[in-house]
Write an enzyme that holds these catalytic residues in place. Structure first.
Site, PDB file in Angstrom:
ATOM      1  N   GLY A   1      38.588 -25.957 -14.179  1.00 48.12           N
ATOM      2  CA  GLY A   1      39.244 -25.063 -15.567  1.00 48.12           C
ATOM      3  C   GLY A   1      38.272 -25.273 -16.478  1.00 48.12           C
ATOM      4  O   GLY A   1      37.236 -25.560 -16.632  1.00 48.12           O
TER       5      GLY A   1
ATOM      6  N   ARG B   1      35.294 -26.923 -21.484  1.00 43.42           N
ATOM      7  CA  ARG B   1      34.427 -26.956 -22.757  1.00 43.42           C
ATOM      8  C   ARG B   1      34.787 -25.426 -23.213  1.00 43.42           C
ATOM      9  O   ARG B   1      33.927 -25.254 -24.038  1.00 43.42           O
ATOM     10  CB  ARG B   1      33.266 -27.385 -22.681  1.00 43.42           C
ATOM     11  CG  ARG B   1      32.101 -26.711 -21.825  1.00 43.42           C
ATOM     12  CD  ARG B   1      30.923 -27.517 -22.020  1.00 43.42           C
ATOM     13  NE  ARG B   1      30.039 -26.704 -21.150  1.00 43.42           N
ATOM     14  CZ  ARG B   1      28.574 -26.764 -21.288  1.00 43.42           C
ATOM     15  NH1 ARG B   1      28.038 -27.390 -22.304  1.00 43.42           N
ATOM     16  NH2 ARG B   1      27.796 -26.490 -20.398  1.00 43.42           N
TER      17      ARG B   1
ATOM     18  N   LYS C   1      33.021 -22.045 -26.999  1.00 47.41           N
ATOM     19  CA  LYS C   1      32.470 -22.664 -26.020  1.00 47.41           C
ATOM     20  C   LYS C   1      32.122 -23.984 -26.611  1.00 47.41           C
ATOM     21  O   LYS C   1      30.938 -23.992 -27.652  1.00 47.41           O
ATOM     22  CB  LYS C   1      31.407 -22.038 -24.930  1.00 47.41           C
ATOM     23  CG  LYS C   1      30.725 -22.971 -24.037  1.00 47.41           C
ATOM     24  CD  LYS C   1      29.851 -22.360 -23.028  1.00 47.41           C
ATOM     25  CE  LYS C   1      29.007 -23.157 -22.166  1.00 47.41           C
ATOM     26  NZ  LYS C   1      28.273 -22.476 -21.198  1.00 47.41           N
TER      27      LYS C   1
ATOM     28  N   ASP D   1      32.776 -34.141 -22.266  1.00 51.41           N
ATOM     29  CA  ASP D   1      33.220 -34.373 -23.697  1.00 51.41           C
ATOM     30  C   ASP D   1      33.931 -33.119 -24.200  1.00 51.41           C
ATOM     31  O   ASP D   1      34.207 -33.111 -25.530  1.00 51.41           O
ATOM     32  CB  ASP D   1      32.207 -34.792 -24.613  1.00 51.41           C
ATOM     33  CG  ASP D   1      30.806 -34.328 -24.415  1.00 51.41           C
ATOM     34  OD1 ASP D   1      31.104 -32.860 -24.009  1.00 51.41           O
ATOM     35  OD2 ASP D   1      29.719 -34.655 -24.905  1.00 51.41           O
TER      36      ASP D   1
ATOM     37  N   ASP E   1      33.575 -20.740  -9.295  1.00 43.57           N
ATOM     38  CA  ASP E   1      34.244 -20.693 -10.450  1.00 43.57           C
ATOM     39  C   ASP E   1      33.405 -19.929 -11.331  1.00 43.57           C
ATOM     40  O   ASP E   1      33.754 -19.830 -12.685  1.00 43.57           O
ATOM     41  CB  ASP E   1      34.704 -22.058 -10.803  1.00 43.57           C
ATOM     42  CG  ASP E   1      33.472 -22.993 -10.811  1.00 43.57           C
ATOM     43  OD1 ASP E   1      32.884 -23.116  -9.990  1.00 43.57           O
ATOM     44  OD2 ASP E   1      33.135 -23.444 -11.854  1.00 43.57           O
TER      45      ASP E   1
ATOM     46  N   ASP F   1      28.879 -17.382 -17.555  1.00 43.08           N
ATOM     47  CA  ASP F   1      28.407 -18.635 -17.815  1.00 43.08           C
ATOM     48  C   ASP F   1      26.835 -18.652 -17.659  1.00 43.08           C
ATOM     49  O   ASP F   1      26.461 -19.056 -16.527  1.00 43.08           O
ATOM     50  CB  ASP F   1      29.145 -19.443 -16.605  1.00 43.08           C
ATOM     51  CG  ASP F   1      30.615 -19.810 -17.062  1.00 43.08           C
ATOM     52  OD1 ASP F   1      30.929 -19.568 -18.148  1.00 43.08           O
ATOM     53  OD2 ASP F   1      31.236 -20.343 -16.120  1.00 43.08           O
TER      54      ASP F   1
END
Length: 497
Positions: A95, A98, A117, A129, A256, A266
């Site tokens: 998912g 970040r 992002k 995190d 993904d 990405d």
């Protein structure tokens, strides 16, 4: 709706967020201390139709996660759930770990999602995190816009905002946020998630959304799911040819990270080829070399098979034969990629006609470069200045090869091929200059901008962006288009990049 000077965000009644809680979680970004502007892209702002004064204090707060998100008027954004295969292994639920969607902008009939992002933890962050560091944010920002300037389908990047937040990766670094832009951030993994968990109503709902918003022409097909798969197979084949043609390596081609719209999605441990090595692995974390440059087209095909598996429940009729139309749709990739790749190579060679020997001529050129570890971008660029007249020495090209006689033998074949179509050197050079970039975002160029930015100097990001936005022009600084310095060989990028 958030309306600031030149920047208005809303949630569309047709957008992904309307699908509901099975598909996403609503939440607010986590604020950061001391937000400030780092860089912005005017071409991306123009794409969104933003006013010249869009970079207001209120916009800075919003795009740093300090001013609320989403267009619902309640200060809430959302993160989506998906699953996927990572390095060829089923990874289960993933998912937006970040990334946080903050709304949409419509301009000239096109709708774009905006996503932060690095805006903090989400329910999908797992052990992370939810943050991004300045280093990786600069790389993603520059490469997103550089790829767009190269004409390669990609998500875009509107800006980077920085802060005084400290984030731990290999070392403690400064946090930053990239505002990403795309018509959709839908991934193969979204479909895999619902198929794997047997959530068939949700899978159908997602499918209907994609047809409505992105592929309406597939709805009237005999098997809409197969039509959608063929569409994305052809888009992916074209994208892979684009990547291979410029020597781009994604680094993490997990399912993904594959876009349902055929976009480059990405930017992590990506790289552009320096010395040509088909087996080069740009991701230091990829210990098995799964995502090496030469393997990218086959990995894309593997990922499409994973998508086909997820689409099987959407094929009506006998489950025993549901795979047949999907397998037939996948064949479109096997047909399209070689044709797309040969087309790119013909263009890079300056050829305007098609002859049977072209594939062998192009393949032998690539083998020659690989054997000599010739700089990929410089070799293609210099080839545009090839003198096809009898007896021409072409010293600038010969100097790139240790075995000059090997180049001479290939050059003789190239010269004959150019003569076969009565090619004009002047016109050919114009064509080749338009498709063989002088400048790509090599790691050392990005590193130079990163090192200055860590000291609070963002001017190199701005300067380099201007160069990357005109990749086919000779840059003012020759070093931008020159051979990488020796220290560049020591640079490593990994999944934390």
């Amino acid at each position: 709706m958030h309306v600031f000077p030149g920047l208005a965000l809303a949630r569309s009644a047709q957008g992904y967020s309307r699908l509901g809680p099975d598909f996403l979680t609503e939440l607010s970004p986590e604020p950061v201390p001391g937000p400030h502007w780092v860089a912005h892209s005017e071409p991306c702002a123009d794409l969104l139709g933003l006013a010249a004064d869009w970079r207001s204090p209120e916009a800075l707060a919003l795009l740093s996660g300090n001013g609320g998100g989403g267009g619902a008027g309640n200060g809430i954004g959302w993160a989506s759930v998906y699953s996927g295969h990572q390095f060829g292994v089923w990874a289960g639920q993933l998912g937006d770990g970040r990334a946080l969607h903050i709304g949409e902008i419509e301009n000239k009939g096109q709708r774009f999602e905006l996503q932060l992002k690095g805006a903090g933890r989400t329910p999908y962050s797992r052990m992370g995190d939810g943050r991004a560091v300045l280093r990786s944010s600069i790389r993603e920002f520059l490469c997103s816009e550089a790829m767009a300037a190269l004409g390669i389908p990609t998500t875009r990047a509107l800006c980077i905002t920085g802060s005084s937040l400290r984030v731990r990766r290999e070392d403690v670094e400064t946090g930053a946020i990239v505002t990403r832009v795309a018509p959709s951030f839908l991934r193969f993994g979204h479909f895999e998630h619902f198929a794997h968990h047997g959530l068939l109503p949700q899978l159908q709902q997602l499918f209907e959304h994609v047809l409505d918003q992105h592929a309406p022409e597939c709805r009237d097909a005999a098997v809409p799911a197969a039509a959608l798969l063929e569409r994305i197979s052809r888009q992916t084949a074209s994208l892979m040819a684009d990547w291979q043609a410029v020597g781009f390596m994604h680094g993490v081609m997990n399912t993904d990270n594959m876009s349902m719209l055929g976009l480059t999605l990405d930017y992590g441990p990506f790289g552009f080829m320096d010395g040509f090595d088909p087996g080069h692995v740009c991701n230091h974390s990829d210990h098995q070399g799964r995502y090496a440059y030469a393997r990218q087209p086959n990995v894309a095909f593997w990922n499409l098979h994973a998508l086909a598996q997820a689409l099987m429940p959407l094929v009506p009729g006998d489950p025993e034969t549901a795979s047949e139309p999907l397998l037939a749709a996948l064949e479109s990739y096997r047909e399209a990629f070689p044709a797309e790749m040969l087309g790119r190579l013909r263009a890079k060679l300056g050829l305007v006609s098609s002859l049977p020997q072209d594939r062998e001529l192009a393949d032998d050129w690539l083998k020659l470069m690989a054997a000599h570890h010739t700089d990929y971008t410089i070799a293609w660029r210099r080839l545009g200045s090839f003198d096809s007249s009898a007896g021409a020495s072409n010293e600038a090209m010969r100097d790139l090869f240790v075995d000059r006689e090997a180049f001479d033998a290939w050059a003789q074949r190239y010269r004959a091929r150019l003569q076969a179509e009565a090619s004009s050197d002047v016109e050919r050079r114009k064509r080749m200059t338009a498709v063989n970039p002088a400048v790509v975002l090599r790691n050392h160029l990005a590193e130079g901008a990163i090192r200055l930015a860590r000291e609070g100097d963002f001017t190199e990001i701005e300067r380099l962006l201007k160069v990357l936005l005109r990749p086919f022009d000779e840059p003012v600084l020759a070093s931008d288009a020159g051979f990488p310095p020796d220290w560049a060989a020591q640079l490593e990028v990994s999944c934390s990049s």
